[in-house]
Each structure stands twice: as structure tokens, then as C-alpha cells.
Design a protein around this motif. Structure first.
Motif, mmCIF file in Angstrom:
data_model
loop_
_atom_site.group_PDB
_atom_site.id
_atom_site.type_symbol
_atom_site.label_atom_id
_atom_site.label_comp_id
_atom_site.label_asym_id
_atom_site.label_seq_id
_atom_site.Cartn_x
_atom_site.Cartn_y
_atom_site.Cartn_z
ATOM 1 N N TYR A 80 -0.354 19.788 3.942
ATOM 2 C CA TYR A 80 -0.856 18.624 3.207
ATOM 3 C C TYR A 80 0.252 17.656 2.837
ATOM 4 N N GLU A 81 1.425 18.168 2.484
ATOM 5 C CA GLU A 81 2.536 17.295 2.108
ATOM 6 C C GLU A 81 2.956 16.393 3.263
ATOM 7 N N GLU A 82 2.951 16.934 4.473
ATOM 8 C CA GLU A 82 3.288 16.112 5.640
ATOM 9 C C GLU A 82 2.238 15.025 5.856
ATOM 10 N N PHE A 83 0.967 15.396 5.671
ATOM 11 C CA PHE A 83 -0.095 14.393 5.773
ATOM 12 C C PHE A 83 0.094 13.292 4.736
ATOM 13 N N LEU A 84 0.396 13.673 3.502
ATOM 14 C CA LEU A 84 0.580 12.676 2.444
ATOM 15 C C LEU A 84 1.732 11.733 2.766
ATOM 16 N N LYS A 85 2.804 12.269 3.301
ATOM 17 C CA LYS A 85 3.965 11.436 3.638
ATOM 18 C C LYS A 85 3.607 10.389 4.683
ATOM 19 N N SER A 86 2.858 10.809 5.704
ATOM 20 C CA SER A 86 2.535 9.899 6.804
ATOM 21 C C SER A 86 1.385 8.958 6.489
ATOM 22 N N ASN A 87 0.469 9.378 5.633
ATOM 23 C CA ASN A 87 -0.719 8.569 5.366
ATOM 24 C C ASN A 87 -0.672 7.849 4.019
ATOM 25 N N ARG A 88 -0.483 8.586 2.937
ATOM 26 C CA ARG A 88 -0.438 7.948 1.619
ATOM 27 C C ARG A 88 0.860 7.179 1.391
ATOM 28 N N ASP A 89 2.000 7.868 1.547
ATOM 29 C CA ASP A 89 3.285 7.253 1.206
ATOM 30 C C ASP A 89 3.620 6.085 2.123
ATOM 31 N N ALA A 90 3.311 6.231 3.409
ATOM 32 C CA ALA A 90 3.568 5.138 4.351
ATOM 33 C C ALA A 90 2.747 3.908 3.980
ATOM 34 N N THR A 91 1.496 4.134 3.573
ATOM 35 C CA THR A 91 0.629 3.020 3.168
ATOM 36 C C THR A 91 1.158 2.355 1.906
ATOM 37 N N ARG A 92 1.592 3.156 0.952
ATOM 38 C CA ARG A 92 2.153 2.618 -0.290
ATOM 39 C C ARG A 92 3.372 1.737 0.006
ATOM 40 N N ASN A 93 4.246 2.186 0.887
ATOM 41 C CA ASN A 93 5.459 1.423 1.206
ATOM 42 C C ASN A 93 5.136 0.121 1.926
ATOM 43 N N LEU A 94 4.151 0.172 2.823
ATOM 44 C CA LEU A 94 3.763 -1.053 3.527
ATOM 45 C C LEU A 94 3.139 -2.053 2.555
ATOM 46 N N LEU A 95 2.343 -1.569 1.617
ATOM 47 C CA LEU A 95 1.766 -2.447 0.596
ATOM 48 C C LEU A 95 2.864 -3.074 -0.263
ATOM 49 N N GLN A 96 3.870 -2.290 -0.609
ATOM 50 C CA GLN A 96 4.987 -2.807 -1.391
ATOM 51 C C GLN A 96 5.698 -3.928 -0.639
ATOM 52 N N ALA A 97 5.944 -3.721 0.636
ATOM 53 C CA ALA A 97 6.584 -4.752 1.450
ATOM 54 C C ALA A 97 5.724 -6.004 1.515
ATOM 55 N N ALA A 98 4.421 -5.818 1.683
ATOM 56 C CA ALA A 98 3.513 -6.969 1.772
ATOM 57 C C ALA A 98 3.493 -7.766 0.472
ATOM 58 N N LYS A 99 3.494 -7.065 -0.655
ATOM 59 C CA LYS A 99 3.471 -7.749 -1.956
ATOM 60 C C LYS A 99 4.708 -8.632 -2.141
ATOM 61 N N GLU A 100 5.832 -8.172 -1.608
ATOM 62 C CA GLU A 100 7.088 -8.894 -1.825
ATOM 63 C C GLU A 100 7.350 -9.996 -0.809
ATOM 64 N N THR A 101 6.706 -9.934 0.361
ATOM 65 C CA THR A 101 7.055 -10.886 1.424
ATOM 66 C C THR A 101 5.916 -11.798 1.861
ATOM 67 N N THR A 102 4.672 -11.482 1.479
ATOM 68 C CA THR A 102 3.538 -12.259 2.003
ATOM 69 C C THR A 102 2.651 -12.760 0.862
ATOM 70 N N PRO A 103 3.131 -13.709 0.060
ATOM 71 C CA PRO A 103 2.319 -14.203 -1.063
ATOM 72 C C PRO A 103 1.035 -14.898 -0.615
ATOM 73 N N GLU A 104 1.019 -15.385 0.622
ATOM 74 C CA GLU A 104 -0.170 -16.074 1.136
ATOM 75 C C GLU A 104 -0.957 -15.206 2.111
ATOM 76 N N LEU A 105 -0.772 -13.895 2.039
ATOM 77 C CA LEU A 105 -1.459 -12.984 2.948
ATOM 78 C C LEU A 105 -2.975 -13.175 2.873
ATOM 79 N N LYS A 106 -3.596 -13.288 4.038
ATOM 80 C CA LYS A 106 -5.038 -13.497 4.080
ATOM 81 C C LYS A 106 -5.811 -12.184 4.057
#
Length: 328
Positions: A80-106
Motif C-alpha cells: 500500500y505504501e508504494e501505491f500511495l507514493k505513486s498515486n497520492r503523493d505524486a498527485t499532491r506534488n503535481l497539484l503543488q506545482a500547478a498552484k505555484e506556476t499556473t494561476p490562470e489554469l483552466k
């Protein structure tokens, strides 16, 4: 418009890329140094090396992007920990990047899974988006955790979540053994009672994903994107039989205890292998469920989605691609 697709080297992601290109999008794709680019070669794409564990590398991929299609994720792992790393944590990091770089994201479109909802109760009660989520596998639980990360930022980013069921179509490796079996005259079925499932062809799914992202009605919402009908594995095998031009196919029905036992053995042996097994005890539990069905009424209502490719045509299309590409 500029779109970023994660998981673009995979089965579903590559079909999303193809559809976006056909619609005139400028498409960027996240890749790793070890990525197999066979489905992307020769296409007018921007390839960006990025790691889902490195937010800074993801920022380079998301800057200036209008639409993010997050398709990437692990479908098998050791625990389960490997699944969380690839699915939950990866999604969280991508969202963080989007929040900081794409203020006009559609739109941030997250491709989740029907497994988040869990199996349905009966043929008359397919899962809907309002139902309580009851995932039964570590994969489903990790995708649910990823959905929760997406929903946390719905007040700051325009998000949409799509939950596909089982998917068939060109480039899919998972269902090849079933087609091979049928083409050789053997159909393996699980249990002695019919198993009802929702299913979708990759073209219908890619269209549903993109249409959901482009609609103003879908912001902050979750959708099942699947077939309009439910199918039994007997019906699917009959359609495969027709596609493969077999006059006779022997149907071998495996009892649940045998499937569960095989899953347990595969899981044990997989501990000694360099890669986690595709089939394990949890996957066996997944297979023995009677109803993996979901309703597409909400998607129909909000953005006009419907299944366009009839399932017999979808299966025929898939088999012909396997044959033409010498996978069978």
C-alpha cells in the motif's frame, strides 16, 4: 491552448495525447529518462523530463500550461505504501506545482478509477458519484487518497475527476492474454455465476476525459465515464469469439477459491521477483466480485457524454490492432 499530459507514454495517456493533438492543442508530456516513447515518436510534442517526487521539476513542466491531464499512476505495487507514493503523493506534488506556476489554469483533470467506489450491490444498483466509496484493494484505496488530495484544492484550482472502469483498446497490454486464449479456442471465466461489468474503449474514454476538461459544467465534480450498458464476461467472450473468427471456444469456469489461491501464490512468488506481480491476492478479490458497474447519467447530463463505439465494434477494433501489430 497548451495541455500537459502525465502518463502519456502509457495506454490511456497516449490516446488522450492523440485526441488533444487532433483538436489543435500544443501538447507537453512528462517523461522519465527510462520512458519508452514508442507511442509518442514522430508526433509534434514537447517532452519534459520530470519526477513526481521532485516538485521543482514538475514546476518546469506546468509553467504556462492551460490544461493539465494527470493520467499517470501505478496500477500494481508491492504494498500500500508504494501505491500511495505513486498515486497520492505524486498527485499532491503535481497539484503543488500547478498552484505555484499556473494561476490562470483552466482545468486540472485527474484520471482516477472505478475501483475507488468499489463494487456495486446489484445489477439494478450501479455505483453513482453520490455513493459512499468502498474500495476493496490497495490500488483503489490509493486512488481514493489521490482524489482527496485533488478535492482539497478545489477552491484554488479548477479541478475535475474522471473515474474509468476497465478499459480496452489498441496499445493495452492487460487484456492481450484473454484475446490470445479466445483466439486459441479457450475462454477462462471466473466463478459459476455471471459477472457484470462496465467497460469502455480507449477512444470513448479519451473523448470523455477531454470533453470533461473542456466543459464549464464539470468544475469541482467527479464523473464515471464508462459504457452505457453493462456486460457479462460470457457476452464479452462471445464478442471476442466473433472477432477472432473462432467457430468454437471452450469456456473454462474457475471456482473462486482457485482464483484466490492462485492470487496468493503469485503474490508470494512475487516477493522474490525484481518487479511486483501484476496478479496477486487483492487482484483475485477484485476478479471474483459479481458487479463492477457504474452509472454515466451524471456525465450525460453535465457534458453530454455517451458511449459512441458499440462494444462489439470496440472489441473488434482492439483485436484487429493486436493482430496487425503482431501482438497475437
Amino acid at each position: 491552448m497548451k495541455a500537459l499530459v502525465t502518463g502519456a507514454t502509457g495506454f490511456i495517456g497516449s490516446h488522450v495525447v492523440d485526441l488533444l493533438l487532433s483538436k489543435g492543442f500544443e501538447v507537453s508530456c512528462t517523461i522519465r529518462k527510462t520512458s519508452n516513447l514508442r507511442w509518442l515518436e514522430g508526433k509534434p510534442l514537447k517532452l519534459v523530463e520530470a519526477s513526481f517526487s521532485d516538485v521543482e521539476s514538475l514546476k518546469k513542466a506546468t509553467v504556462g500550461i492551460d490544461y493539465i491531464f494527470h493520467v499517470a499512476g501505478a496500477t500494481f505495487a508491492r504494498n500500500y505504501e508504494e501505491f500511495l507514493k505513486s498515486n497520492r503523493d505524486a498527485t499532491r506534488n503535481l497539484l503543488q506545482a500547478a498552484k505555484e506556476t499556473t494561476p490562470e489554469l483552466k482545468r486540472f483533470l485527474f484520471v482516477s478509477s472505478q475501483t475507488v467506489a468499489g463494487p456495486s450491490e446489484s445489477i439494478d444498483k450501479p455505483k453513482t458519484e453520490k455513493d459512499e466509496c468502498k474500495p476493496i484493494t490497495s490500488y483503489g484505496k490509493s486512488k481514493k487518497a489521490a482524489e482527496e488530495e485533488v478535492l482539497k484544492v478545489k477552491d484554488r484550482l479548477p479541478i475535475t475527476i474522471v473515474r474509468p472502469p476497465a478499459v480496452i483498446g489498441p496499445r493495452d497490454t492487460a487484456i492481450v492474454p484473454i484475446f490470445k486464449g479466445v483466439s486459441n479456442g479457450l475462454a477462462t471465466l471466473i466463478g459459476f455465476r455471471p459477472k457484470h461489468i462496465s467497460l469502455i474503449h480507449s477512444e470513448d474514454l479519451a473523448r470523455g476525459i477531454v470533453d470533461a476538461a473542456l466543459s464549464d459544467n464539470t468544475i469541482g465534480e467527479i464523473y464515471f465515464v464508462a459504457s452505457s450498458k453493462f456486460y457479462t464476461w460470457d457476452e464479452i467472450m462471445e464478442m471476442m469469439k466473433k472477432s477472432t473468427c473462432r467457430k468454437f471456444v471452450l469456456k473454462l469456469k474457475l471456482p473462486h477459491f482457485l482464483v484466490l489461491g492462485a492470487g496468493a501464490i503469485s503474490e508470494f512468488l512475487g516477493k522474490l521477483a525484481p518487479k511486483p506481480p501484476v496478479f496477486n491476492y487483492e487482484k483475485a478479490q477484485d476478479f471474483i466480485q459479481e458487479f463492477w458497474t457504474c452509472s454515466i447519467e451524471k456525465a450525460k447530463k453535465d457534458f453530454g457524454y455517451d458511449q459512441l463505439l458499440p462494444m462489439d465494434k470496440a472489441i473488434d477494433n482492439t483485436f484487429k490492432w493486436y493482430r496487425d501489430n503482431k501482438w497475437i
